[in-house]
Design a protein around this motif. Structure first.
Motif, PDB file in Angstrom:
ATOM      1  N   ASP A 160      -1.520  14.926  -2.569  1.00 25.11           N
ATOM      2  CA  ASP A 160      -1.838  14.764  -3.989  1.00 25.11           C
ATOM      3  C   ASP A 160      -2.672  13.517  -4.284  1.00 25.11           C
ATOM      4  OD1 ASP A 160       0.494  13.310  -3.177  1.00 25.11           O
ATOM      5  OD2 ASP A 160       0.872  12.839  -5.282  1.00 25.11           O
ATOM      6  N   CYS A 161      -2.868  12.629  -3.291  1.00 23.45           N
ATOM      7  CA  CYS A 161      -3.618  11.393  -3.571  1.00 23.45           C
ATOM      8  C   CYS A 161      -4.787  11.178  -2.617  1.00 23.45           C
ATOM      9  CB  CYS A 161      -2.686  10.174  -3.558  1.00 23.45           C
ATOM     10  SG  CYS A 161      -1.995   9.785  -1.935  1.00 23.45           S
ATOM     11  N   ILE A 162      -5.106  12.163  -1.796  1.00 23.24           N
ATOM     12  CA  ILE A 162      -6.223  12.028  -0.867  1.00 23.24           C
ATOM     13  C   ILE A 162      -7.541  12.074  -1.627  1.00 23.24           C
ATOM     14  CG2 ILE A 162      -7.519  13.243   0.938  1.00 23.24           C
ATOM     15  CD1 ILE A 162      -4.953  13.948   2.277  1.00 23.24           C
ATOM     16  N   SER A 163      -8.460  11.188  -1.281  1.00 23.36           N
ATOM     17  CA  SER A 163      -9.789  11.182  -1.893  1.00 23.36           C
ATOM     18  C   SER A 163     -10.813  11.634  -0.868  1.00 23.36           C
ATOM     19  CB  SER A 163     -10.148   9.782  -2.403  1.00 23.36           C
ATOM     20  OG  SER A 163     -10.201   8.853  -1.336  1.00 23.36           O
ATOM     21  N   ALA A 164     -11.954  12.093  -1.344  1.00 27.95           N
ATOM     22  CA  ALA A 164     -12.983  12.622  -0.454  1.00 27.95           C
ATOM     23  C   ALA A 164     -13.503  11.554   0.496  1.00 27.95           C
ATOM     24  CB  ALA A 164     -14.132  13.206  -1.269  1.00 27.95           C
ATOM     25  N   ARG A 165     -13.673  10.336   0.003  1.00 27.34           N
ATOM     26  CA  ARG A 165     -14.257   9.275   0.830  1.00 27.34           C
ATOM     27  C   ARG A 165     -13.224   8.598   1.720  1.00 27.34           C
ATOM     28  NH1 ARG A 165     -18.306   6.198   2.102  1.00 27.34           N
ATOM     29  NH2 ARG A 165     -18.010   3.977   2.439  1.00 27.34           N
ATOM     30  N   HIS A 166     -11.965   8.639   1.327  1.00 24.65           N
ATOM     31  CA  HIS A 166     -10.952   7.879   2.063  1.00 24.65           C
ATOM     32  C   HIS A 166      -9.722   8.750   2.312  1.00 24.65           C
ATOM     33  CE1 HIS A 166      -7.980   4.501   2.676  1.00 24.65           C
ATOM     34  NE2 HIS A 166      -8.999   4.053   3.376  1.00 24.65           N
ATOM     35  N   GLY A 167      -9.934   9.877   2.984  1.00 24.91           N
ATOM     36  CA  GLY A 167      -8.794  10.751   3.214  1.00 24.91           C
ATOM     37  C   GLY A 167      -8.963  11.722   4.366  1.00 24.91           C
ATOM     38  N   ASP A 168      -9.966  11.509   5.218  1.00 28.51           N
ATOM     39  CA  ASP A 168     -10.140  12.406   6.354  1.00 28.51           C
ATOM     40  C   ASP A 168      -9.261  11.955   7.522  1.00 28.51           C
ATOM     41  OD1 ASP A 168     -11.422  10.152   7.240  1.00 28.51           O
ATOM     42  OD2 ASP A 168     -13.410  11.060   7.407  1.00 28.51           O
ATOM     43  N   ASP A 169      -9.352  12.677   8.633  1.00 31.79           N
ATOM     44  CA  ASP A 169      -8.504  12.373   9.790  1.00 31.79           C
ATOM     45  C   ASP A 169      -8.729  10.968  10.318  1.00 31.79           C
ATOM     46  OD1 ASP A 169      -7.729  14.961   9.450  1.00 31.79           O
ATOM     47  OD2 ASP A 169      -8.471  15.698  11.378  1.00 31.79           O
ATOM     48  N   PHE A 170      -9.975  10.497  10.280  1.00 29.77           N
ATOM     49  CA  PHE A 170     -10.300   9.156  10.755  1.00 29.77           C
ATOM     50  C   PHE A 170      -9.471   8.110  10.009  1.00 29.77           C
ATOM     51  CE2 PHE A 170     -12.910   5.354   9.805  1.00 29.77           C
ATOM     52  CZ  PHE A 170     -12.973   4.799  11.077  1.00 29.77           C
ATOM     53  N   VAL A 171      -9.355   8.263   8.713  1.00 28.30           N
ATOM     54  CA  VAL A 171      -8.612   7.304   7.895  1.00 28.30           C
ATOM     55  C   VAL A 171      -7.108   7.444   8.113  1.00 28.30           C
ATOM     56  CG1 VAL A 171      -8.019   6.669   5.528  1.00 28.30           C
ATOM     57  CG2 VAL A 171     -10.401   7.121   6.131  1.00 28.30           C
ATOM     58  N   LEU A 172      -6.612   8.662   8.027  1.00 29.01           N
ATOM     59  CA  LEU A 172      -5.170   8.874   8.127  1.00 29.01           C
ATOM     60  C   LEU A 172      -4.632   8.457   9.494  1.00 29.01           C
ATOM     61  CD1 LEU A 172      -4.799  12.312   6.308  1.00 29.01           C
ATOM     62  CD2 LEU A 172      -4.618  10.005   5.362  1.00 29.01           C
ATOM     63  N   CYS A 173      -5.415   8.688  10.550  1.00 29.82           N
ATOM     64  CA  CYS A 173      -4.966   8.294  11.889  1.00 29.82           C
ATOM     65  C   CYS A 173      -4.820   6.784  12.006  1.00 29.82           C
ATOM     66  CB  CYS A 173      -5.944   8.809  12.944  1.00 29.82           C
ATOM     67  SG  CYS A 173      -5.767  10.577  13.302  1.00 29.82           S
ATOM     68  N   ARG A 174      -5.673   6.032  11.314  1.00 27.90           N
ATOM     69  CA  ARG A 174      -5.562   4.567  11.368  1.00 27.90           C
ATOM     70  C   ARG A 174      -4.231   4.106  10.777  1.00 27.90           C
ATOM     71  NH1 ARG A 174      -8.325   1.696   8.456  1.00 27.90           N
ATOM     72  NH2 ARG A 174      -9.550   3.102   7.184  1.00 27.90           N
ATOM     73  N   PHE A 175      -3.795   4.747   9.710  1.00 28.80           N
ATOM     74  CA  PHE A 175      -2.519   4.376   9.102  1.00 28.80           C
ATOM     75  C   PHE A 175      -1.351   4.786   9.999  1.00 28.80           C
ATOM     76  CE2 PHE A 175      -5.282   3.885   5.531  1.00 28.80           C
ATOM     77  CZ  PHE A 175      -4.689   2.930   4.729  1.00 28.80           C
ATOM     78  N   LEU A 176      -1.464   5.937  10.650  1.00 27.64           N
ATOM     79  CA  LEU A 176      -0.412   6.359  11.575  1.00 27.64           C
ATOM     80  C   LEU A 176      -0.301   5.407  12.754  1.00 27.64           C
ATOM     81  CD1 LEU A 176      -0.974  10.224  11.617  1.00 27.64           C
ATOM     82  CD2 LEU A 176       1.124   9.052  10.897  1.00 27.64           C
ATOM     83  N   ARG A 177      -1.426   4.980  13.288  1.00 24.30           N
ATOM     84  CA  ARG A 177      -1.405   4.067  14.426  1.00 24.30           C
ATOM     85  C   ARG A 177      -0.877   2.693  14.014  1.00 24.30           C
ATOM     86  NH1 ARG A 177      -4.600   6.339  18.605  1.00 24.30           N
ATOM     87  NH2 ARG A 177      -4.907   4.340  19.637  1.00 24.30           N
ATOM     88  N   ALA A 178      -1.245   2.262  12.806  1.00 29.02           N
ATOM     89  CA  ALA A 178      -0.771   0.960  12.333  1.00 29.02           C
ATOM     90  C   ALA A 178       0.744   0.941  12.170  1.00 29.02           C
ATOM     91  CB  ALA A 178      -1.442   0.607  11.011  1.00 29.02           C
TER      92      ALA A 178
END
Length: 237
Positions: free
Chosen positions: A76-94
């Motif tokens: 419900d809060c994913i944005s087009a510029r900041h919500g693809d796999d590249f971004v989400l994986c960084r948060f998972l790894r962190a």
């Protein structure tokens, strides 16, 4: 790499870290040495995990299953510029694969990005970009073989008094956010070109002429920037 230009690094001296070889560690131990004096030099040392083991563990953090679960939690809060796999994986790894913690952290970042209008920062050049680079020399410089983006900074040549006579603290911190958006884009481009799933930046700092007693204002700006990086741009260095 023309998104942010290049900076010419100053002259730096390489720093080497020596290591004790087996001969040096062994000292005078000979064939007739007693067991008490013949103990290996590495006794008591903590075992070091292999690079392959560390890579396997970090790969598990942003596995397909964890990524799919996180997408469900933040859909419900994913944005087009900041919500693809590249971004989400960084948060998972962190968050070392803790999906709930990664999703919570991502939500906080999305709210922060809306307040800062971070998604719109790359729509055009940042105002007074040349002035910033003149007063605080820095820039991105090529890409390593493993896809890491090189960033070079010369903090010893920062003219802080002149900078603060033109820009206030808020301007400096906002410019840093714009800089991090550029860095994120360059890492993504390097990663995509090499078909990598993890992208990083390597920071090179030339400390020539660095003032060992920096101003309180300068340290405050640095602290604010570091807090932003740690909270909202995880796993990029």
């Amino acid at each position: 790499m023309a998104a942010s230009g290049e900076a010419t690094p100053g002259t730096t001296s390489p720093v080497s870290v020596g290591s004790r070889g087996a001969a040096g560690a062994g000292g005078n131990a000979g064939a007739g040495a007693s067991p008490a004096t013949d103990a290996p030099a590495t006794s008591g040392a903590l075992p070091k995990p292999s690079i392959a083991a560390c890579a396997a563990e970090s790969d598990a953090w942003d596995s397909a299953a964890n990524l799919a679960r996180m997408k469900d939690l933040v859909n419900d809060c994913i944005s087009a510029r900041h919500g693809d796999d590249f971004v989400l994986c960084r948060f998972l790894r962190a968050e070392k694969g803790d999906v709930e913690a990664a999703a919570k952290r991502y939500r906080v970042t999305q709210e922060w990005r809306r307040e800062k209008r971070a998604d719109d920062m790359m729509s055009g050049p940042y105002p007074f970009e040349l002035a910033y680079k003149w007063l605080a020399p820095h820039g991105f410089h090529k890409v390593a073989k493993d896809g890491s983006v090189f960033y070079i900074e010369l903090p010893g040549r920062v003219d802080l008094p002149k900078m603060l006579s033109v820009f206030d603290v808020h301007d400096c911190v906002t410019r840093h956010v714009h800089h991090m958006e550029i860095q994120r884009q360059l890492i993504r481009e390097a990663m995509t070109a090499r078909e990598l799933r993890v992208g990083k930046a390597i920071m090179l700092m030339d400390l020539t002429d660095l003032n060992v007693t920096p101003s309180a204002t300068g340290m405050g700006i640095l602290r604010s920037c570091l807090e932003i990086d740690q909270a909202h741009y995880p796993d990029m260095l």
